[in-house]
Design a protein around this motif. Structure first.
Motif, PDB file in Angstrom:
ATOM      1  N   THR A  15      71.177 134.637  81.638  1.00  0.00           N
ATOM      2  CA  THR A  15      69.773 134.995  81.892  1.00  0.00           C
ATOM      3  C   THR A  15      69.354 134.693  83.330  1.00  0.00           C
ATOM      4  OG1 THR A  15      69.403 134.347  79.586  1.00  0.00           O
ATOM      5  CG2 THR A  15      67.463 134.924  80.830  1.00  0.00           C
ATOM      6  N   SER A  16      70.203 135.054  84.276  1.00  0.00           N
ATOM      7  CA  SER A  16      69.769 134.898  85.669  1.00  0.00           C
ATOM      8  C   SER A  16      68.713 135.953  86.002  1.00  0.00           C
ATOM      9  CB  SER A  16      70.953 135.061  86.620  1.00  0.00           C
ATOM     10  OG  SER A  16      71.319 136.426  86.732  1.00  0.00           O
ATOM     11  N   SER A  17      68.733 137.077  85.282  1.00  0.00           N
ATOM     12  CA  SER A  17      67.815 138.212  85.483  1.00  0.00           C
ATOM     13  C   SER A  17      68.098 138.986  86.772  1.00  0.00           C
ATOM     14  CB  SER A  17      66.342 137.774  85.488  1.00  0.00           C
ATOM     15  OG  SER A  17      66.014 137.060  84.320  1.00  0.00           O
ATOM     16  N   LEU A  18      69.129 138.615  87.492  1.00  0.00           N
ATOM     17  CA  LEU A  18      69.384 139.271  88.784  1.00  0.00           C
ATOM     18  C   LEU A  18      69.679 140.759  88.613  1.00  0.00           C
ATOM     19  CD1 LEU A  18      71.528 136.447  90.391  1.00  0.00           C
ATOM     20  CD2 LEU A  18      69.314 137.248  91.212  1.00  0.00           C
ATOM     21  N   VAL A  20      68.638 142.719  86.200  1.00  0.00           N
ATOM     22  CA  VAL A  20      67.423 143.411  85.748  1.00  0.00           C
ATOM     23  C   VAL A  20      66.508 143.693  86.927  1.00  0.00           C
ATOM     24  CG1 VAL A  20      65.490 143.328  84.138  1.00  0.00           C
ATOM     25  CG2 VAL A  20      67.626 142.187  83.560  1.00  0.00           C
ATOM     26  N   TYR A  21      66.397 142.732  87.827  1.00  0.00           N
ATOM     27  CA  TYR A  21      65.557 142.941  89.011  1.00  0.00           C
ATOM     28  C   TYR A  21      66.177 143.981  89.948  1.00  0.00           C
ATOM     29  CZ  TYR A  21      62.210 139.210  88.037  1.00  0.00           C
ATOM     30  OH  TYR A  21      61.208 138.454  87.484  1.00  0.00           O
ATOM     31  N   ARG A  22      67.507 143.982  90.047  1.00  0.00           N
ATOM     32  CA  ARG A  22      68.153 144.902  90.977  1.00  0.00           C
ATOM     33  C   ARG A  22      68.158 146.336  90.449  1.00  0.00           C
ATOM     34  NH1 ARG A  22      71.673 144.742  95.411  1.00  0.00           N
ATOM     35  NH2 ARG A  22      71.796 142.494  95.537  1.00  0.00           N
ATOM     36  N   ASP A  28      68.522 145.594  81.045  1.00  0.00           N
ATOM     37  CA  ASP A  28      67.330 144.971  80.469  1.00  0.00           C
ATOM     38  C   ASP A  28      67.800 143.691  79.767  1.00  0.00           C
ATOM     39  OD1 ASP A  28      64.735 144.494  79.660  1.00  0.00           O
ATOM     40  OD2 ASP A  28      64.542 146.313  78.461  1.00  0.00           O
ATOM     41  N   GLN A  29      66.869 143.020  79.073  1.00  0.00           N
ATOM     42  CA  GLN A  29      67.225 141.798  78.352  1.00  0.00           C
ATOM     43  C   GLN A  29      66.664 141.855  76.945  1.00  0.00           C
ATOM     44  OE1 GLN A  29      65.355 139.501  81.399  1.00  0.00           O
ATOM     45  NE2 GLN A  29      67.244 138.489  82.019  1.00  0.00           N
ATOM     46  N   GLY A  33      66.671 136.893  76.076  1.00  0.00           N
ATOM     47  CA  GLY A  33      66.919 136.908  77.514  1.00  0.00           C
ATOM     48  C   GLY A  33      68.319 137.356  77.899  1.00  0.00           C
ATOM     49  N   ARG A  34      69.138 137.725  76.905  1.00  0.00           N
ATOM     50  CA  ARG A  34      70.512 138.123  77.234  1.00  0.00           C
ATOM     51  C   ARG A  34      70.573 139.594  77.649  1.00  0.00           C
ATOM     52  NH1 ARG A  34      74.436 134.331  75.446  1.00  0.00           N
ATOM     53  NH2 ARG A  34      73.497 132.744  74.138  1.00  0.00           N
ATOM     54  N   ARG A  52      77.004 145.716  93.705  1.00  0.00           N
ATOM     55  CA  ARG A  52      76.272 144.536  94.172  1.00  0.00           C
ATOM     56  C   ARG A  52      75.767 143.710  92.992  1.00  0.00           C
ATOM     57  NH1 ARG A  52      72.738 147.547  98.917  1.00  0.00           N
ATOM     58  NH2 ARG A  52      74.157 147.071 100.625  1.00  0.00           N
ATOM     59  N   GLY A  56      76.710 139.912  92.209  1.00  0.00           N
ATOM     60  CA  GLY A  56      75.680 138.880  92.173  1.00  0.00           C
ATOM     61  C   GLY A  56      75.598 138.135  90.856  1.00  0.00           C
ATOM     62  N   CYS A  57      76.176 138.674  89.806  1.00  0.00           N
ATOM     63  CA  CYS A  57      76.041 138.028  88.497  1.00  0.00           C
ATOM     64  C   CYS A  57      76.721 136.651  88.508  1.00  0.00           C
ATOM     65  CB  CYS A  57      76.669 138.900  87.407  1.00  0.00           C
ATOM     66  SG  CYS A  57      76.612 138.076  85.798  1.00  0.00           S
TER      67      CYS A  57
ATOM     68  N   HIS B 336      74.317 136.805  98.827  1.00  0.00           N
ATOM     69  CA  HIS B 336      74.739 136.158  97.574  1.00  0.00           C
ATOM     70  C   HIS B 336      74.916 134.651  97.791  1.00  0.00           C
ATOM     71  CE1 HIS B 336      75.286 140.040  95.651  1.00  0.00           C
ATOM     72  NE2 HIS B 336      76.041 140.429  96.665  1.00  0.00           N
ATOM     73  N   PHE B 346      74.096 127.948  86.147  1.00  0.00           N
ATOM     74  CA  PHE B 346      73.188 128.636  87.069  1.00  0.00           C
ATOM     75  C   PHE B 346      71.748 128.222  86.760  1.00  0.00           C
ATOM     76  CE2 PHE B 346      70.443 132.202  88.264  1.00  0.00           C
ATOM     77  CZ  PHE B 346      70.848 132.434  89.567  1.00  0.00           C
TER      78      PHE B 346
END
Lengths: 79, 398
Positions: A15-18, A20-22, A28-29, A33-34, A52, A56-57, B336, B346
């Motif tokens: 659930t970093s959400s990175l 989803v934002y990108r 989606d989650q 939050g997964r 990317r 980033g994940c 990153h 994290f």
């Protein structure tokens, strides 16, 4: 429809959400939050952004397949 | 293992909000022996690719209590023999908490944060100049946000702030005073949770109580209290410190600040770059314990089993990963950085922190286009003997 294939590992997602934002059009989650992949065959034009997002994940939970997909960075662990 | 003679850690800071050249030079060796403030030894992993990989390596345990070196001689900080931060137990607990931190939940909170930012800026504007940015803005904002999220009554905020500040002393307070703060904080949390049990609200503590009641195997009462303790601390000091440090770094470079003020669409990439560049003014970070020998990517350096390991934030200065790493570049893309860590540990609050930092930075620069440091950057004071670095006071005018 593109020839790219996107999948994600909900078990390793933290659930970093990175993603989803990108790329909200692809990721989606769920209520916990997964990660959820909402477009498993996104347009080829998103390849760069998808790579990317994969990079980033924090838990390397995103998988990409298809023409033009570069291998994941060498030397970095896959969970 | 090939490592040089030990150096003291944290490394000395530059006098101004700059990065000392010595940080970048760290990467000349993949592993550096260090001495923690406690006097105990540890090994610092310096290169970006090693750090990135090791964050996800389960051979490095987060369960350090009683076996690894200590950060502080007078304070065991987060050591708790009842809490195991390793999988699989940790993953179950974490997944329970993380539902509150999804992008949708954080975005719903953004409107609340905008209102808090405006109110704090109103008060700042109405007060005298120079204003002190930490007290007027950087501390109150994350406190108000995390208290809103967890459902902490407003009248309790000064109390829990005092206790957390004591709890986070590394060498500023004697051992008995740290212990007293820790005890009082734990008791305060027990009372708070009891009050929420009796009268649930629309907040994270109430949600966690409900989950714990339905299925105690997911979250025991003790673990619930531990997570509330951790979330309150992590949601407050880290964001406050990063917000202050980030603004100090930015305002110390008026030409960069001017560029950002002129184009606020750069705020998200600027926030990322400030996170990379000087995370919370640097901190001691989280210790890990090697349960096996671990080979680094150079193929010849090995972390011996039984070592205490620190994955360095200075790896954000690795020239193999970042072009011109000592330069603050608010246009940097593909940034990153490892400021929030990686792997299963994290930072749970990363999305919340980013959102707060974005709203705070944009709010400050929009309301005060003339915002500037009221003293030379070289004169800003660092705190002594705390867990986080940052700056004690940041006088600003506009």
């Amino acid at each position: 429809m593109g020839s790219l294939r996107v999948s994600a590992d909900r078990e390793s997602c933290v659930t970093s959400s990175l993603c989803v934002y990108r790329l909200p059009q692809v990721f989606d989650q769920d209520a916990e939050g997964r990660v959820l992949v909402v477009d498993e065959q996104p347009p080829d034009g998103l390849l760069r952004e998808l790579q990317r997002a994969r990079r980033g994940c924090p838990t390397r939970s995103i998988r990409l397949e298809g023409p033009g997909v570069e291998p994941d960075e060498a030397g970095e662990a896959t969970p | 293992m090939s490592a040089s003679s030990p150096i003291g850690y944290p490394l000395p800071w530059a006098p101004a909000p700059d990065i000392p050249e010595s940080w970048a030079a760290l990467g000349e060796r993949p592993l550096q022996e260090i001495t923690l403030p406690s006097g105990d030894p540890a090994l610092l992993v310096t290169r970006y690719k090693d750090v990135r990989r090791l964050f996800a390596d389960e051979r490095l345990s987060r369960n350090t209590f009683g076996r690894a070196s200590r950060v502080s001689a007078s304070n065991d900080l987060f050591g708790d023999p009842n809490i195991d931060n390793d999988p699989p137990r940790y993953l179950t607990e974490r997944s329970v908490v993380m539902r509150a931190f999804s992008a949708r939940r954080i975005e719903a909170l953004r409107e609340v944060v905008k209102v808090i930012v405006e109110e704090l800026l109103d008060a700042m504007e109405a007060g005298p100049q120079p204003a002190e940015l930490m007290e007027a803005f950087a501390y109150p904002l994350p406190i108000l946000v995390i208290c809103h999220m967890l459902g902490v009554p407003p009248q309790d905020r000064p109390k829990f702030r005092r206790l957390i500040d004591g709890f986070l002393s590394v060498s500023a307070l004697p051992e008995d005073e740290v212990e007293e703060c820790r005890k009082q904080y734990w008791e305060y949390l027990a009372e708070l949770i009891d009050a929420k049990r009796a009268e649930p609200g629309d907040d994270l503590i109430s949600d966690l109580i409900e989950i714990s009641r339905e299925d105690p195997s997911k979250l025991t009462a003790y673990q619930l209290q531990h997570w509330v303790k951790t979330l309150l601390i992590a949601g407050y000091v880290t964001t406050a410190s990063q917000l202050g440090t980030g603004m100090a770094v930015l305002l110390h470079r008026p030409e960069v600040a001017a560029e950002l003020k002129a184009d606020l669409s750069l705020v998200p990439s600027a926030v990322e770059e400030l996170l990379r560049y000087q995370m919370m003014g640097t901190s001691l970070g989280t210790l890990r314990y090697a349960v096996e020998d671990i080979e680094l990517l150079d193929g010849s350096t090995v972390i011996p089993k039984g070592s205490t390991v620190l994955l360095s934030q200075e790896s954000n200065m690795d020239p193999a990963e970042f072009d011109d790493p000592l330069k603050l570049d608010i246009h940097r893309t593909d940034n990153h950085h490892l400021t929030f860590g990686a792997g299963i540990h994290f930072c749970a609050g990363a999305a919340l922190a980013r959102m707060e930092l974005q709203e705070a930075t944009e709010g400050l620069l929009r309301r005060f286009p003339g915002l500037r440091l009221a003293v030379p950057g070289e004169e800003l004071k660092r705190p002594v003997g705390g867990f986080l670095a940052g700056y004690t006071e940041i006088p600003v005018s506009w």
